[in-house]
Design an enzyme around this catalytic site. Structure first.
Site, short mmCIF file in Angstrom:
data_model
loop_
_atom_site.label_atom_id
_atom_site.label_comp_id
_atom_site.label_asym_id
_atom_site.label_seq_id
_atom_site.Cartn_x
_atom_site.Cartn_y
_atom_site.Cartn_z
N GLU A 133 0.85 -1.20 0.00
CA GLU A 133 0.00 0.00 0.00
C GLU A 133 0.88 1.24 0.00
OE1 GLU A 133 -3.02 -0.04 3.03
OE2 GLU A 133 -3.61 -2.08 2.56
N HIS A 162 -8.06 1.25 1.35
CA HIS A 162 -7.93 1.18 2.81
C HIS A 162 -8.89 2.20 3.47
CE1 HIS A 162 -4.98 -0.20 6.13
NE2 HIS A 162 -6.13 0.13 6.68
N1 LIG Z 1 -9.38 -1.64 6.89
C1 LIG Z 1 -9.23 -0.84 7.90
O1 LIG Z 1 -9.21 0.37 7.75
C2 LIG Z 1 -9.14 -1.37 9.29
C3 LIG Z 1 -9.70 -0.65 10.35
C4 LIG Z 1 -9.61 -1.17 11.64
C5 LIG Z 1 -8.95 -2.37 11.85
N2 LIG Z 1 -8.39 -3.03 10.81
C6 LIG Z 1 -7.71 -4.30 11.02
O2 LIG Z 1 -8.70 -5.30 11.25
C7 LIG Z 1 -8.11 -6.38 11.95
C8 LIG Z 1 -9.02 -6.83 13.08
O3 LIG Z 1 -9.14 -5.80 14.03
P1 LIG Z 1 -9.87 -6.08 15.42
O4 LIG Z 1 -9.98 -4.79 16.12
O5 LIG Z 1 -11.07 -6.91 15.23
O6 LIG Z 1 -8.75 -6.94 16.13
P2 LIG Z 1 -8.92 -7.94 17.36
O7 LIG Z 1 -7.57 -8.10 17.91
O8 LIG Z 1 -10.02 -7.49 18.25
O9 LIG Z 1 -9.38 -9.30 16.69
C9 LIG Z 1 -8.52 -10.11 15.95
C10 LIG Z 1 -9.01 -11.54 16.08
O10 LIG Z 1 -8.20 -12.37 15.26
C11 LIG Z 1 -8.05 -13.59 15.95
N3 LIG Z 1 -6.90 -14.34 15.46
C12 LIG Z 1 -5.59 -14.20 15.80
N4 LIG Z 1 -4.87 -15.12 15.15
C13 LIG Z 1 -5.73 -15.84 14.39
C14 LIG Z 1 -5.57 -16.92 13.50
N5 LIG Z 1 -4.38 -17.47 13.28
N6 LIG Z 1 -6.66 -17.41 12.87
C15 LIG Z 1 -7.89 -16.88 13.08
N7 LIG Z 1 -8.11 -15.86 13.95
C16 LIG Z 1 -7.04 -15.35 14.58
C17 LIG Z 1 -7.85 -13.18 17.39
O11 LIG Z 1 -8.13 -14.25 18.28
C18 LIG Z 1 -8.88 -12.07 17.51
O12 LIG Z 1 -10.12 -12.58 17.97
C19 LIG Z 1 -6.74 -5.86 12.41
O13 LIG Z 1 -5.78 -6.36 11.51
C20 LIG Z 1 -6.84 -4.37 12.25
O14 LIG Z 1 -5.59 -3.75 12.07
C21 LIG Z 1 -8.48 -2.56 9.53
O1 LIG Z 2 -6.37 5.07 9.72
C1 LIG Z 2 -6.87 4.44 8.79
O2 LIG Z 2 -7.42 4.95 7.83
C2 LIG Z 2 -6.84 2.91 8.80
C3 LIG Z 2 -6.97 2.35 10.17
C4 LIG Z 2 -6.98 0.86 10.28
O3 LIG Z 2 -6.17 0.21 9.37
C5 LIG Z 2 -6.65 0.45 11.69
O4 LIG Z 2 -5.92 -0.53 11.87
O5 LIG Z 2 -7.18 1.09 12.62
#
Ligand SMILES: NC(=O)c1ccc[n+]([C@@H]2O[C@H](COP(=O)([O-])OP(=O)(O)OC[C@H]3O[C@@H](n4cnc5c(N)ncnc54)[C@H](O)[C@@H]3O)[C@@H](O)[C@H]2O)c1
Ligand SMILES: O=C(O)CC[C@@H](O)C(=O)O
Length: 525
Positions: free
Chosen positions: A260, A278
């Site tokens: 990215e 993203h």
């Molecule tokens: N696209 C975006 O803008 C955006 C925004 C927010 C979060 N995220 C990403 O989303 C993801 C999830 O965030 P969250 O707040 O739910 O995190 P979280 O830590 O609450 O949940 C992650 C889950 O994954 C599980 N996990 C860990 N290893 C695993 C495996 N090998 N197989 C299956 N499950 C497994 C954990 O047990 C946990 O329940 C993170 O990577 C975060 O960075 C992306």
């Molecule tokens: O800040 C963003 O736009 C992405 C955040 C997201 O990837 C996160 O892990 O919280």
């Protein structure tokens, strides 16, 4: 007056809060790493989202930096070990954008189900291709959730509201929590075989990288639609492209990419492929939430020393800190060890404090154990949210204090209850400072848990250590320290070695093939 740089686009509320709290603030976005490096020396705090990469190189130049605040969840753009080494606190805002991201996953699921982007393009091109677009309903379909943490559980809730069936693969999900969420806990293979839609919500770790590999994609139901709003790298993008081209995969929507910003990708232009840049966290509500939260946390720290949602520092009072510090390190290492070694769902974790340890405030020690333990499953855990996360995962947390001294004048023992029974590890402090493991699953073994380590369980037999040493030597792996323990002569033995090179999958396969080896794993501290 402390001075903060906001280096990624952030809601104006952040700057407003900094100023109100007596923190000077500059908002300068879009700088190259070299430009950031040149200016970072003048700042006490750095507030970021996902664009700024806080590398070791940047941290080297950050001579005044005290805190990095991530307005969001993932901190994979921050080199936390390098920040810790420099004494820079890294904070995130673990829950501020969870609902928003879950909603984006649901939006992408609908976009895939009805081919909305393509239908929009065709209609606006004046084609009115009513017969070209035939979608599917989501009602009654099975949604496969990979990762059922904060975001995954909100997605499950919304999907259940849409009358979908939800199956979840998350090795750390307990049956009780699955029932509470209304989802069925399944193996990954079962999920792949049953899901009409798959959505990913895990961090990117060694275990989750390419969790949707070519092999696993081949196990999915024909026509499956896949959504990734978590992290690039969870899906093998080349295999995804092949699956879409062959028609085995019915559609895919990616918000996140291996590289990215993704300005080009073989996936672009593929039929039934949708992408967003993203945008998971990009709603007004989520950005206000995370901006307010990050500015309040950073200002608290810079102005009054208060620590909230730090990923690399415990919340402690000034008096407790020096006494607890070495114990915190021991507690986190023991939690991490048991998290790395104990398999399957764990519904109870017990922290035993014996001798001198029993006189300490147990809360920070418990948080440190939980942080170490949960840190093997998620990158969103910190000292503050560890007990809450453990509770949300349906884990019972026990603190047991015994003032009487045993073999050691101070001892921490961490026990977990798994489907296979209770398993425990214990450690002490040498000279009240140096953290040492002294017992591992009932076997006495004295080890310093540090860096990359190789863990081997084998049958105690003459010649084994020599063979292992030769194997490591031939693989170019240098042994730093070597620790050995066994139940009895000729019985089960445990080896813990710190190594100077990473423990690769190839090395593990070679070690596992040695006669007498029962288990071999790479560990990290
Ligand atoms: N696209 C975006 O803008 C955006 C925004 C927010 C979060 N995220 C990403 O989303 C993801 C999830 O965030 P969250 O707040 O739910 O995190 P979280 O830590 O609450 O949940 C992650 C889950 O994954 C599980 N996990 C860990 N290893 C695993 C495996 N090998 N197989 C299956 N499950 C497994 C954990 O047990 C946990 O329940 C993170 O990577 C975060 O960075 C992306
Ligand atoms: O800040 C963003 O736009 C992405 C955040 C997201 O990837 C996160 O892990 O919280």
């Amino acid at each position: 007056m402390p001075k903060v740089l906001i280096s990624d686009k952030m809601d104006p509320k952040a700057a407003q809060i900094f100023r109100e709290r007596g923190v000077e603030v500059d908002e300068i976005t879009g700088k190259t790493p070299d430009e950031l490096k040149a200016m970072i020396g003048q700042y006490d705090g750095l507030a970021i989202r996902s664009s700024t990469k806080v590398t070791k190189d940047i941290l080297e130049a950050a001579t005044n930096l005290k805190v990095v605040g991530r307005a969001g969840i993932g901190v994979d753009n921050v080199d936390i070990p390098a920040a810790s080494a420099k004494g820079v606190v890294v904070m995130n805002t673990p829950f501020g954008n969870s609902i928003t991201t879950a909603e984006h996953a649901i939006a992408l699921m609908f976009a895939l189900a009805r081919d909305l982007p393509e239908a929009d393009k065709s209609t606006q091109a004046g084609k009115w291709e009513k017969n070209r677009f035939m979608g599917v309903e989501v009602t009654g379909k099975t949604l496969g959730l990979i990762g059922a943490g904060n975001i995954g559980s909100i997605v499950a809730d919304r999907a259940l509201g849409l009358k979908m069936k939800v199956v979840a693969y998350d090795p750390f999900l307990t049956e009780e929590r699955a029932i509470e969420l209304g989802v069925q806990k399944v193996t990954l293979d079962e999920l792949l075989a049953r899901a009409d839609f798959i959505t990913l919500h895990t961090p990117l770790t060694d275990q989750t990288r390419n969790i949707l590999s070519a092999e696993n994609l081949a196990k999915t139901k024909k026509g499956v639609r896949i959504i990734n709003c978590a992290r690039g790298g969870l899906i093998d993008e080349a295999a995804l492209k092949q699956g879409l081209d062959s028609g085995h995969i019915g559609g895919a929507a990616l918000d996140v990419f291996v590289t990215e910003p993704a300005k080009e990708s073989p996936l672009f232009g593929t039929p039934n492929f949708i992408s967003t840049p993203h945008l998971g966290a990009s709603t007004t509500e989520a950005q206000v939430n995370v901006a307010i939260q990050v500015a309040e946390q950073m200002a608290d720290y810079l102005v009054s020393g208060g620590v909230t949602n730090a990923l690399n520092m415990p919340s402690l009072t000034a008096e407790e800190a020096p006494k607890l510090k070495p114990y915190m390190s021991l507690a986190e290492k023991l939690g991490s060890l048991v998290g790395q070694l104990a398999h399957g769902a764990i519904d109870r974790i017990s922290i035993h404090m014996e001798g001198a340890a029993a006189e300490l405030n147990p809360k920070p020690l418990t948080s440190a154990v939980l942080k170490g333990f949960l840190g093997t499953q998620t990158d969103t855990v910190n000292m503050v949210n560890a007990p809450l996360l453990a509770r949300e995962r349906g884990m019972e947390v026990r603190e047991i204090r015994t003032e009487r001294e045993g073999d050691y004048h101070t001892l921490l023992r961490v026990s977990v209850r798994t489907a296979d029974g209770e398993r425990s590890v214990a450690g002490t402090l040498f000279g009240d400072q140096a953290a040492r493991l002294v017992e591992l699953f009932g076997i006495k073994v004295e080890a310093d848990l540090t860096g990359a380590m190789l863990y081997v369980v084998n049958e105690d037999a003459p010649g084994f250590i020599g063979r292992l040493g030769t194997t490591l030597g031939e693989a170019g792996v240098n042994i730093g320290t070597f620790h050995l323990g066994r139940r009895q002569a000729g019985g089960e033995a445990v080896l813990l070695l710190s190594v100077d090179q990473p423990v690769t999958a190839e090395l593990l396969a070679t070690v596992k093939a040695l006669p007498g080896v029962k288990t071999a794993m790479g560990l990290r501290f």
